[in-house]
Design an enzyme around this catalytic site. Structure first.
Site, PDB file in Angstrom:
ATOM      1  N   GLU A 210      74.445  50.854   4.711  1.00 21.31           N
ATOM      2  CA  GLU A 210      74.530  49.730   3.769  1.00 21.31           C
ATOM      3  C   GLU A 210      74.120  48.489   4.550  1.00 21.31           C
ATOM      4  O   GLU A 210      74.929  47.952   5.318  1.00 21.31           O
ATOM      5  CB  GLU A 210      75.967  49.598   3.231  1.00 21.31           C
ATOM      6  CG  GLU A 210      76.412  50.760   2.361  1.00 21.31           C
ATOM      7  CD  GLU A 210      75.856  50.681   0.947  1.00 21.31           C
ATOM      8  OE1 GLU A 210      75.457  49.574   0.516  1.00 21.31           O
ATOM      9  OE2 GLU A 210      75.812  51.716   0.263  1.00 21.31           O
ATOM     10  N   CYS A 244      76.251  40.080   1.537  1.00 23.92           N
ATOM     11  CA  CYS A 244      74.988  40.811   1.714  1.00 23.92           C
ATOM     12  C   CYS A 244      74.084  40.706   0.488  1.00 23.92           C
ATOM     13  O   CYS A 244      72.866  40.712   0.618  1.00 23.92           O
ATOM     14  CB  CYS A 244      75.271  42.273   2.033  1.00 23.92           C
ATOM     15  SG  CYS A 244      76.299  43.071   0.798  1.00 23.92           S
TER      16      CYS A 244
HETATM   17  P1  NAD Z   1      76.551  44.003  12.567  1.00 29.94           P
HETATM   18  O1  NAD Z   1      75.506  45.002  12.316  1.00 29.94           O
HETATM   19  O2  NAD Z   1      76.372  43.064  13.695  1.00 29.94           O
HETATM   20  O3  NAD Z   1      77.967  44.718  12.841  1.00 29.94           O
HETATM   21  C1  NAD Z   1      78.484  45.704  11.985  1.00 29.94           C
HETATM   22  C2  NAD Z   1      79.369  46.662  12.775  1.00 29.94           C
HETATM   23  O4  NAD Z   1      78.570  47.300  13.779  1.00 29.94           O
HETATM   24  C3  NAD Z   1      80.538  46.003  13.483  1.00 29.94           C
HETATM   25  O5  NAD Z   1      81.676  46.806  13.345  1.00 29.94           O
HETATM   26  C4  NAD Z   1      80.080  45.951  14.938  1.00 29.94           C
HETATM   27  O6  NAD Z   1      81.141  46.063  15.858  1.00 29.94           O
HETATM   28  C5  NAD Z   1      79.166  47.143  15.050  1.00 29.94           C
HETATM   29  N1  NAD Z   1      78.091  46.928  16.039  1.00 29.94           N
HETATM   30  C6  NAD Z   1      77.491  45.757  16.339  1.00 29.94           C
HETATM   31  N2  NAD Z   1      76.537  45.944  17.282  1.00 29.94           N
HETATM   32  C7  NAD Z   1      76.536  47.263  17.568  1.00 29.94           C
HETATM   33  C8  NAD Z   1      75.782  48.071  18.459  1.00 29.94           C
HETATM   34  N3  NAD Z   1      74.851  47.558  19.239  1.00 29.94           N
HETATM   35  N4  NAD Z   1      76.038  49.406  18.488  1.00 29.94           N
HETATM   36  C9  NAD Z   1      76.989  49.940  17.700  1.00 29.94           C
HETATM   37  N5  NAD Z   1      77.741  49.214  16.853  1.00 29.94           N
HETATM   38  C10 NAD Z   1      77.528  47.890  16.773  1.00 29.94           C
HETATM   39  O7  NAD Z   1      76.750  43.229  11.197  1.00 29.94           O
HETATM   40  P2  NAD Z   1      77.715  42.036  10.869  1.00 29.94           P
HETATM   41  O8  NAD Z   1      77.226  40.804  11.563  1.00 29.94           O
HETATM   42  O9  NAD Z   1      79.125  42.441  11.090  1.00 29.94           O
HETATM   43  O10 NAD Z   1      77.481  41.890   9.291  1.00 29.94           O
HETATM   44  C11 NAD Z   1      76.434  41.168   8.745  1.00 29.94           C
HETATM   45  C12 NAD Z   1      75.308  42.038   8.285  1.00 29.94           C
HETATM   46  O11 NAD Z   1      75.807  43.107   7.503  1.00 29.94           O
HETATM   47  C13 NAD Z   1      74.322  41.320   7.395  1.00 29.94           C
HETATM   48  O12 NAD Z   1      73.028  41.724   7.710  1.00 29.94           O
HETATM   49  C14 NAD Z   1      74.692  41.781   5.996  1.00 29.94           C
HETATM   50  O13 NAD Z   1      73.654  41.708   5.054  1.00 29.94           O
HETATM   51  C15 NAD Z   1      75.118  43.183   6.258  1.00 29.94           C
HETATM   52  N6  NAD Z   1      76.037  43.641   5.222  1.00 29.94           N
HETATM   53  C16 NAD Z   1      75.629  44.595   4.353  1.00 29.94           C
HETATM   54  C17 NAD Z   1      76.475  44.988   3.338  1.00 29.94           C
HETATM   55  C18 NAD Z   1      76.093  46.038   2.339  1.00 29.94           C
HETATM   56  O14 NAD Z   1      76.992  46.521   1.655  1.00 29.94           O
HETATM   57  N7  NAD Z   1      74.843  46.419   2.207  1.00 29.94           N
HETATM   58  C19 NAD Z   1      77.739  44.423   3.240  1.00 29.94           C
HETATM   59  C20 NAD Z   1      78.110  43.454   4.150  1.00 29.94           C
HETATM   60  C21 NAD Z   1      77.258  43.070   5.148  1.00 29.94           C
END
Ligand code: NAD
Length: 459
Positions: A210, A244
């Site tokens: 997602e 998002c």
């Molecule tokens: P992110 O990808 O930075 O982090 C998400 C999760 O991944 C966190 O739990 C984090 O600890 C983990 N993570 C981060 N870097 C990682 C790595 N290198 N390896 C493994 N795990 C890692 O996202 P965010 O900043 O928390 O959220 C914002 C983003 O999420 C935006 O792009 C937004 O559009 C998207 N989002 C999508 C939805 C959806 O339902 N489609 C919902 C909410 C947010």
């Protein structure tokens, strides 16, 4: 750090004991989760306020109520969803029956982001429990208070061999991804989505991703402008634009642009006239705050732009005179800034959107059905609304997910149950007779051809 390898093995053993497959066990645990949330409502609101300055009403509406609705629907419908389904088999399968059985994958890993840290963690978990899986949940380190409440709530109500919250940042996430899971459900950025998919590929683990992206909002010249302005501002500035599916940028027909801007500014002044962010959700951290401030140099600010670094507050902002080439149009904004581009030729605009990565959402405001159809059918995107924004994700009856770069798979309501279930196809054959054509022999081939000819004539 918790011994992740051991935890995954413990969950796998528990899953293999078959306890979690029992439908009554699943229902009992969904009800337990519902009770736990009801008992912790105050803690959840406080944590959301601490992490994001979410007001109680926004916390309830956009986090707790969504989870409760998912739980209520799932508890009510689970038995019907989980029942094996009969399907047609066709004439060549005369005498046999086709059946779909839903079975859990096993141990699921759920990784969630910080922007709606409560519901984006628990709604997938509801699907995992409903389908009969064990689950390890890794919430975001950027919303530590909510992660803490989730860890406490789960620990108090479930054994760790069944459901467990593991808190931590990238190191913990990476350690989890190094293990073999039976399903991975990830919500977050496109960048990390690629890392997750790469890790899953090693074990051929199925994934739901997602993700995010730039979701356009198109306002055509025949739109009901006052209502459009209200619904666009609501969807954009909810959670300070850190949604998002928020309308990322606005495309408005030249003929109605000024009027729409006037309505937008009037609505913002009326609804968001808070004392420098007392009740407005804050930007999650300094890094994102600074990233957003850099966008204020693009185009011309019509309203907003006011900010307070100490409180990580950025007022609802609208920027005009933006071009497709500006930095603000290159990446997902994920903040309370709405760039506006005007158009005269809709086909040109649709062409531009089609050439970009497929958006997670698209919104169209128009009174004309042909126009609505032209836009919704003419562009590929995850999902969206006609004459509204964001609202499509609030109903558990519409599967929610992206396409292309905005994601893989979907969930919510029954779709969550399907996401976490493997559909096992079973053909049950009759022993009363045996269709001879299937066995190799020249005469059987002739009979089969004749049979197919007659079938074609009859149909
Ligand atoms: P992110 O990808 O930075 O982090 C998400 C999760 O991944 C966190 O739990 C984090 O600890 C983990 N993570 C981060 N870097 C990682 C790595 N290198 N390896 C493994 N795990 C890692 O996202 P965010 O900043 O928390 O959220 C914002 C983003 O999420 C935006 O792009 C937004 O559009 C998207 N989002 C999508 C939805 C959806 O339902 N489609 C919902 C909410 C947010």
């Amino acid at each position: 750090m918790i011994d992740i390898k051991k935890l995954v093995q413990k969950q796998l053993n528990y899953f293999l004991s078959n306890v979690t497959c029992d439908i009554n066990y699943r229902l009992e645990n969904l009800k337990r989760l519902r009770r736990a949330i009801q008992n912790h409502e105050k803690d959840i609101c406080e944590a959301l306020h601490k992490d994001l300055n979410k007001s109680d009403s926004e916390a309830f509406m956009t986090e707790i109520a969504i989870v409760m609705e998912e739980l209520n629907l799932t508890i009510k419908r689970l038995k019907a969803w989980a029942r094996p389904k009969r399907v047609n088999t066709g004439l060549l399968h005369m005498g046999s029956s086709g059946n779909l059985l839903y079975e859990p994958y096993g141990v699921a890993l759920i990784i969630s982001p910080w922007n709606y840290p409560f519901q984006l963690t628990l709604v997938p978990l509801i699907g995992a429990i409903a389908a009969g899986n064990c689950a390890i949940v890794k919430p975001s380190e950027l919303s530590p208070s909510v992660s803490g409440v989730l860890a406490k709530l789960i620990k108090q109500n479930f054994s760790e061999e069944y459901i467990c919250v593991v808190e931590g940042g990238i190191e913990v996430s990476s350690a989890l991804l190094a293990e073999k899971f039976d399903y991975i459900f990830f919500t977050g950025s496109v960048h990390v989505g690629r890392i997750v998919m790469k890790a899953a590929a090693k074990n051929l683990t199925p994934v739901t991703l997602e993700l995010g992206g730039k979701s356009p909002c198109i306002v055509h010249k025949d739109a009901s402008l006052k209502l459009a302005a209200k619904r666009i501002a609501w969807g954009k500035f909810l959670n300070a634009g850190q949604t998002c599916v928020a309308p990322d940028y606005l495309l408005v027909h030249k003929a109605v642009k000024q009027k729409l801007m006037d309505y937008l500014v009037a609505y913002i002044n009326e609804k968001f006239n808070y004392d420098l962010g007392e009740e407005f959700t804050r930007i999650i951290n300094k890094k994102h705050f600074e990233r957003l401030l850099a966008y204020l140099n693009n185009g011309r600010i019509i309203t907003g732009g006011i900010h307070d670094e100490n409180r990580l507050f950025l007022a609802p902002t609208i920027i005009d005179k933006v071009t497709w080439e500006d930095p603000i149009m290159q990446e997902e904004i994920f903040g309370p800034i709405l760039p506006v581009l005007e158009y005269e030729d809709l086909d040109e605009v649709l062409e531009k959107i089609r050439k970009r990565p497929k958006p997670l959402a698209l919104y169209v405001f128009s009174e004309n059905k042909d126009m609505q159809r032209k836009i919704t059918n003419g562009v590929s995107f995850g999902g969206g609304c006609i004459n509204d924004t964001v609202y499509h994700i609030v109903t558990p009856f519409l599967p929610f997910g992206g396409v292309g770069e905005s994601g893989i798979g979907s969930y919510h309501g029954e779709a969550s149950f399907h996401t976490f279930s493997h559909k096992k196809s079973i053909l049950k054959q009759t022993n009363l007779f045996d269709i001879p054509f299937r066995y190799p022999a020249p005469s059987n081939l002739k009979k089969l051809r004749l049979f197919l000819k007659i079938r074609k004539m009859l149909s």
